[in-house]
Design a protein around this motif. Structure first.
Motif, PDB file in Angstrom:
ATOM      1  N   ASN A  38       0.862  -1.184  -0.089  1.00 57.98           N
ATOM      2  CA  ASN A  38       0.235  -0.045   0.028  1.00 57.98           C
ATOM      3  C   ASN A  38       0.783   1.434  -0.044  1.00 57.98           C
ATOM      4  O   ASN A  38       0.554   2.114  -0.391  1.00 57.98           O
ATOM      5  N   ILE A  39       2.083   1.166   0.759  1.00 57.51           N
ATOM      6  CA  ILE A  39       2.702   2.349   0.567  1.00 57.51           C
ATOM      7  C   ILE A  39       3.370   2.712  -0.745  1.00 57.51           C
ATOM      8  O   ILE A  39       3.442   3.883  -1.182  1.00 57.51           O
ATOM      9  N   LYS A  40       4.062   1.340  -1.331  1.00 56.50           N
ATOM     10  CA  LYS A  40       4.339   1.498  -2.577  1.00 56.50           C
ATOM     11  C   LYS A  40       3.461   2.104  -3.622  1.00 56.50           C
ATOM     12  O   LYS A  40       3.828   3.107  -4.586  1.00 56.50           O
ATOM     13  N   ASN A  41       2.275   1.911  -3.327  1.00 52.18           N
ATOM     14  CA  ASN A  41       1.100   2.273  -4.403  1.00 52.18           C
ATOM     15  C   ASN A  41       0.713   3.460  -3.976  1.00 52.18           C
ATOM     16  O   ASN A  41      -0.403   4.038  -4.603  1.00 52.18           O
ATOM     17  N   GLY A  42       0.881   4.115  -3.160  1.00 49.73           N
ATOM     18  CA  GLY A  42       0.569   5.630  -2.525  1.00 49.73           C
ATOM     19  C   GLY A  42      -0.914   5.744  -1.996  1.00 49.73           C
ATOM     20  O   GLY A  42      -1.471   6.735  -2.103  1.00 49.73           O
ATOM     21  N   THR A  43      -1.531   4.629  -1.466  1.00 50.86           N
ATOM     22  CA  THR A  43      -2.856   4.442  -1.103  1.00 50.86           C
ATOM     23  C   THR A  43      -2.995   5.301   0.212  1.00 50.86           C
ATOM     24  O   THR A  43      -2.085   5.441   0.917  1.00 50.86           O
ATOM     25  N   GLU A  44      -4.420   5.586   0.545  1.00 49.67           N
ATOM     26  CA  GLU A  44      -4.428   6.280   1.854  1.00 49.67           C
ATOM     27  C   GLU A  44      -4.061   5.562   2.939  1.00 49.67           C
ATOM     28  O   GLU A  44      -3.077   5.942   3.997  1.00 49.67           O
ATOM     29  N   LEU A  45      -4.278   4.086   3.053  1.00 49.69           N
ATOM     30  CA  LEU A  45      -3.927   3.186   4.116  1.00 49.69           C
ATOM     31  C   LEU A  45      -2.364   3.237   4.077  1.00 49.69           C
ATOM     32  O   LEU A  45      -1.842   3.298   5.439  1.00 49.69           O
ATOM     33  N   GLY A  46      -1.697   3.097   2.951  1.00 56.76           N
ATOM     34  CA  GLY A  46      -0.276   3.067   2.982  1.00 56.76           C
ATOM     35  C   GLY A  46       0.315   4.277   3.494  1.00 56.76           C
ATOM     36  O   GLY A  46       1.265   4.194   4.603  1.00 56.76           O
TER      37      GLY A  46
END
Ligand code: AP5
Ligand code: MG
Length: 213
Positions: A38-46
């Motif tokens: 999720n961090i890599k994909n830049g999501t809110e959760l990430g």
């Protein structure tokens, strides 16, 4: 078969969980890998998870529990799974326990990969991770075939942001305070098995399969 991996950061939970998943044909579910994707994909959760992870703190249960319960409800989990990095707190373990008993089910084994703190910091500084597929290497113990490149998917390998020695010290402290109590929790349920995680990874795996077979 439903299995939980317990152990300090860097004990080898992920390394062993992948081998278990392959041998027994069940999915490997790592909450840490899910957060890193999720961090890599830049999501809110990430974005939210990263603020905790970079400090070596746990991501709050509100963000973690639902994610995990949704994941284990998916079709591929019908024959079981190996959980790596969840539960990490007593409240997380209680929620999982309740969700499973609601289905007339339970955890079969909680495998505690035991490695003393002294060994951990050294292991972490040599770890290299693939943020695309979750594969883990070690510069000395388990090097990739081509330096800096993942054997599985060809993506570049990185030192995880939370593997800096200062952050590892925080993660160890958090482990002792919040996660180690799970050893008593699963001992009381009669499912805890401890293996010596300081051995060579194939010997650790042999000890685990002797329990599971
Ligand atoms: P997570 O990704 O779960 O990290 P961790 O528990 O700190 O564990 P690691 O992944 O660092 O270690 P590992 O035991 O998998 O060891 P590995 O096999 O890689 O969580 C990261 C963060 O996400 C947490 O700090 C938290 O913020 C958050 N989070 C995740 N889940 C959460 C939850 N449920 N609730 C709240 N927050 C959550 O091995 C380590 C190294 O050693 C590797 O380089 C490996 O190649 C090498 N190695 C492995 N076995 C051996 C061996 N036998 N001999 C020599 N080297 C070995
Ligand atoms: Mg891991």
């Amino acid at each position: 078969m439903k299995i939980i991996m317990l152990g300090a950061p860097g004990a080898g939970k992920g390394t062993q969980a992948k081998m278990i998943a392959e041998k027994y044909g069940i999915p490997h579910i790592s909450t840490g890998d899910i957060f890193r994707a999720n961090i890599k994909n830049g999501t809110e959760l990430g974005k939210e998870a990263k603020t905790y992870m970079d400090k070596g703190l746990l991501v709050p249960d509100e963000l973690t529990v639902k994610l995990l319960l949704d994941r284990v409800a998916q079709k591929d989990c019908g024959n079981g799974y190996v959980l790596d990095g969840f539960p990490r707190t007593i409240p997380q373990a209680e929620v999982l326990d309740k969700a499973l008993s609601g289905l007339g089910d339970r955890i079969d084994y909680a495998i505690n990969v035991d490695v003393p703190d002294e060994n951990i910091i050294n292991r972490m500084s040599g770890r290299r991770a693939c943020l695309s597929c979750g594969a883990t290497y070690h510069l000395v113990h388990i090097p990739p075939k081509k330096e800096g490149i993942c054997d599985n998917c060809g993506q570049p390998l990185v030192l995880r942001d939370d593997d800096k020695p200062e952050t590892v010290k925080n993660r160890l402290q958090v482990y002792h305070e919040q996660t180690q109590p799970l050893i008593d929790f699963y001992t009381a349920k009669g499912v805890l098995k401890t293996v010596d995680g300081t051995q060579d990874m194939q010997d650790v795996f042999a000890a685990i399969t002797a329990i599971l077979d």
